[in-house]
Design an enzyme around this catalytic site. Structure first.
Site, mmCIF file in Angstrom:
data_model
loop_
_atom_site.group_PDB
_atom_site.id
_atom_site.type_symbol
_atom_site.label_atom_id
_atom_site.label_comp_id
_atom_site.label_asym_id
_atom_site.label_seq_id
_atom_site.Cartn_x
_atom_site.Cartn_y
_atom_site.Cartn_z
ATOM 1 N N TYR A 15 0.847 -1.197 0.000
ATOM 2 C CA TYR A 15 0.000 0.000 0.000
ATOM 3 C C TYR A 15 0.883 1.248 0.000
ATOM 4 C CZ TYR A 15 -4.077 2.886 0.776
ATOM 5 O OH TYR A 15 -5.058 3.831 0.643
ATOM 6 N N ASN B 273 1.503 12.201 3.217
ATOM 7 C CA ASN B 273 2.273 11.145 2.581
ATOM 8 C C ASN B 273 2.061 11.231 1.081
ATOM 9 O OD1 ASN B 273 -0.116 9.323 1.864
ATOM 10 N ND2 ASN B 273 -0.368 9.465 4.071
ATOM 11 N N ALA C 32 -6.441 22.197 5.152
ATOM 12 C CA ALA C 32 -7.849 22.113 5.556
ATOM 13 C C ALA C 32 -8.710 21.529 4.448
ATOM 14 C CB ALA C 32 -8.355 23.494 5.957
ATOM 15 N N GLY C 33 -8.176 20.534 3.759
ATOM 16 C CA GLY C 33 -8.947 19.850 2.735
ATOM 17 C C GLY C 33 -9.807 18.752 3.344
ATOM 18 N N THR C 34 -10.078 17.726 2.553
ATOM 19 C CA THR C 34 -10.954 16.639 3.002
ATOM 20 C C THR C 34 -10.451 16.015 4.298
ATOM 21 O OG1 THR C 34 -11.608 16.150 0.733
ATOM 22 C CG2 THR C 34 -11.937 14.415 2.359
ATOM 23 N N ALA C 35 -9.173 15.641 4.322
ATOM 24 C CA ALA C 35 -8.622 14.980 5.506
ATOM 25 C C ALA C 35 -8.533 15.945 6.684
ATOM 26 C CB ALA C 35 -7.253 14.390 5.190
ATOM 27 N N LYS D 150 -6.357 -1.014 -0.875
ATOM 28 C CA LYS D 150 -7.104 -0.847 0.369
ATOM 29 C C LYS D 150 -7.749 -2.167 0.793
ATOM 30 C CE LYS D 150 -7.818 2.965 2.803
ATOM 31 N NZ LYS D 150 -6.852 4.064 2.998
ATOM 32 N N ASP E 297 -10.833 8.955 4.111
ATOM 33 C CA ASP E 297 -10.098 10.217 4.154
ATOM 34 C C ASP E 297 -10.722 11.186 5.153
ATOM 35 O OD1 ASP E 297 -8.460 9.493 1.705
ATOM 36 O OD2 ASP E 297 -10.487 9.422 0.899
ATOM 37 N N ASN F 281 -4.121 4.716 8.727
ATOM 38 C CA ASN F 281 -5.541 4.368 8.800
ATOM 39 C C ASN F 281 -5.767 2.864 8.883
ATOM 40 O OD1 ASN F 281 -5.608 7.091 8.341
ATOM 41 N ND2 ASN F 281 -7.185 7.010 6.770
ATOM 42 N N ASP G 62 -10.544 8.363 -1.446
ATOM 43 C CA ASP G 62 -9.810 9.340 -2.262
ATOM 44 C C ASP G 62 -10.679 10.079 -3.278
ATOM 45 O OD1 ASP G 62 -7.539 8.875 -0.856
ATOM 46 O OD2 ASP G 62 -6.529 7.673 -2.367
#
Length: 547
Positions: free
Chosen positions: A97, A410, A298-301, A170, A265, A455, A242
């Site tokens: 992964y 990452n 400050a995006g999705t994650a 995943k 995410d 995760n 994603d």
């Protein structure tokens, strides 16, 4: 003993990765399945096969070649692949992964050989969704789908159909960590186009060669997939992976009160980061409700993590206003203020008022924001390398005894800081977790173990618990249980203790997390089937890689 489908014979069996045992087929099986003469005469055990394959794996260099070799095993013999994976979890995880998978995704079309039982759905042919899902599954009961639209792959962005590999990878972790039967899973990519010009101009690119589609047509496409999948697979647990910043939260929020859905995410990163923060606070002896939280990116994650920590503060007794007052989000424009016209719905609840600061117009970068806010927790999801500078880190260490600093971006080249620098710059005071594997740091006679906010420590077990309990939904309570159930695995009294348990114990604590999540579902009466003992229910569905 692995069941063999006697309806398939000869090369049909050898070409089916769910049935193939290679040289492990017995004489009786070879006779029955018309394999006599199609394999070398020596009959091997799975242990002998694994030893042989691992020796070949060790000879491969660089890491991307190791991964491609393992994928050859995956494509031909799922049982052997997972048997080998279970023996080398720590070594294989970053190869199978993240971070090595990123390189494979970037070259997916050029190196395409095998569809790996994935489903490729095109926004240009929504009428083919049901047919495609049926073609891929045949006699298999699907309990778990990982689906991506591949707009926000890891830290490398929009990769169109190439991103299907993230769904494949995943699901590998789901099986290796939590024992989800590989026959019951399905990787899916929703090809809505791509905005990456290099792909659109690449004559070998295998996806739709047009710009990415947005708006109603996109959401109708996603909805048709979700509704069709739920109809075909009524016991389905659906994992979104994603999706792009503009769509990820919208898609999750549309379905999370209707079906058991999960976005790794948004929710998975939030769970594991919260677990790391709780682990850090157990080391420092401080309370979560006393912390001041800042996220860079400050995006999705980033917004998802903030919301998860916020929800935890509410559960620990703070009011909504008290909890929100402790959050500060920093993005490319600097500290987020509520008068900005480009805020996403997920950012708006955490945006600040300019009147809180005498120098609000100067807070346009991370360093200025840290000096003005003085956060005790700093989390990085920016994909901006080396942005947690020595100046910023020493500033945090000047006003808080044990600064909690998590550079989570990452792959490795995008990390905000290294664990080694964080330990040295704070004279060993920083409580650190990273988004990629990090070696222990030796400093002033202490070995600092570095927790990985991976995760994989959470999402496989969360899925197992939800599937085993036949949960109708994935609730905030189930997610909180997952985060808290990692506590107690690390000895926090030991100098240099990690904030999170090691990946080496992944299989062990996945069982613990799954039981906590599944029991929570039962307590909330979310189970669709009559289940009285969650441990028994988990054991019934867990798969062990053996012939």
């Amino acid at each position: 003993m692995q069941e063999v489908n006697m309806a398939k014979k000869s090369y049909e069996v050898l070409n089916d990765p769910f049935l193939n045992k290679g040289t492990a087929f017995t004489k009786e099986e070879r006779k029955e399945l018309e394999l006599t003469g199609l394999l070398p005469p020596q009959i091997q055990t799975i242990e002998e096969q694994a030893e042989q394959v691992y020796a070949q794996y060790k000879s491969k260099e660089p890491l991307i070649n190791k991964r491609r070799f393992l994928m050859e095993i995956f494509d031909t013999n799922r049982t052997l692949f997972y048997y080998l994976f279970s023996q080398h979890v720590v070594e294989f995880m970053p190869v199978v992964y993240d971070p090595v998978i990123a390189e494979n995704i970037e070259n997916y079309s050029e190196l395409y050989v095998n569809p790996q039982n994935a489903v490729y759905l095109s926004i240009d042919s929504p009428e083919a969704i049901e047919e495609s899902l049926k073609n891929a599954t045949k006699d298999r009961e699907i309990r778990l789908i990982v689906v991506t639209d591949a707009e926000g792959i890891l830290g490398i962005g929009d990769w169109g159909t190439n991103g299907v590999d993230i769904s494949v990878g995943k699901l590998m972790v789901y099986t290796a960590a939590a024992g989800i039967d590989p026959k019951s899973v399905l990787p899916v990519v929703l090809d809505a186009g791509t905005n990456r010009e290099t792909l659109l101009e690449d004559k070998l690119y295998l996806g739709n060669r047009h710009k990415r589609v947005y708006g109603d047509k996109y959401y109708d496409f996603v909805d048709k997939f979700v509704q069709t999948a739920e109809k075909l697979f009524p016991r389905l647990y659906l994992h979104f992976e994603d999706f792009g910043r503009s769509n990820a939260a919208n898609v999750l929020h549309k379905y999370w009160k209707t079906y058991p859905v999960f976005n790794d995410d948004i929710q998975g990163t939030g769970i594991i980061t919260l677990a790391g923060i709780l682990g850090a606070l157990k080391i420092s002896g401080e309370k979560l409700t006393d912390q001041k939280y800042m996220c860079f990116g400050a995006g999705t994650a980033g917004a998802g993590i903030a919301d998860r920590v916020y929800q935890e503060m509410l559960q620990q007794g703070l009011s909504e206003n008290e909890a929100r007052s402790r959050f500060y989000l920093v993005d490319k424009q600097g500290l987020l203020f509520d008068d900005m016209d480009d805020l996403t719905p997920e950012q708006k609840p955490f945006a600040r008022k300019r009147t809180e600061f005498t120098n609000a117009n100067e807070l346009t970068n991370l360093e200025a924001a840290v000096k003005a806010v003085k956060p005790t927790i700093l989390v990085g999801t920016s994909t901006q390398p080396n942005t947690f500078t020595e100046t910023i880190v020493k500033e945090m260490a000047s006003y808080t005894a044990r600064p909690i600093i998590f550079p989570l971006s990452n792959p490795t080249k995008l990390a905000e800081a290294t664990a080694e620098n964080l330990i040295k710059w704070t004279d060993g005071k920083a409580l650190v977790a990273t988004g990629i594997p990090a070696d222990p740091v030796e400093y002033n006679g202490v070995t600092y173990e570095i927790g990985q906010a991976n995760n994989a420590l959470i999402y496989p077990a969360l899925g197992l618990g939800a599937i085993a309990s036949t949960a109708k939904l994935v609730t905030n309570e189930m997610i909180s249980k997952a985060a808290h159930s990692l506590g107690g695995i690390v000895d926090t009294t030991k100098p240099g203790a990690a904030t999170l348990p090691p990946v080496s114990k992944l299989i062990e604590f996945s069982q613990r997390v799954a039981e906590a999540v599944g029991q929570c579902a039962l307590d909330q009466k979310l189970n669709r089937e009559d289940i009285t003992d969650i441990k028994v229910a988990i054991e019934k569905i867990k798969w062990t890689p053996k012939y």
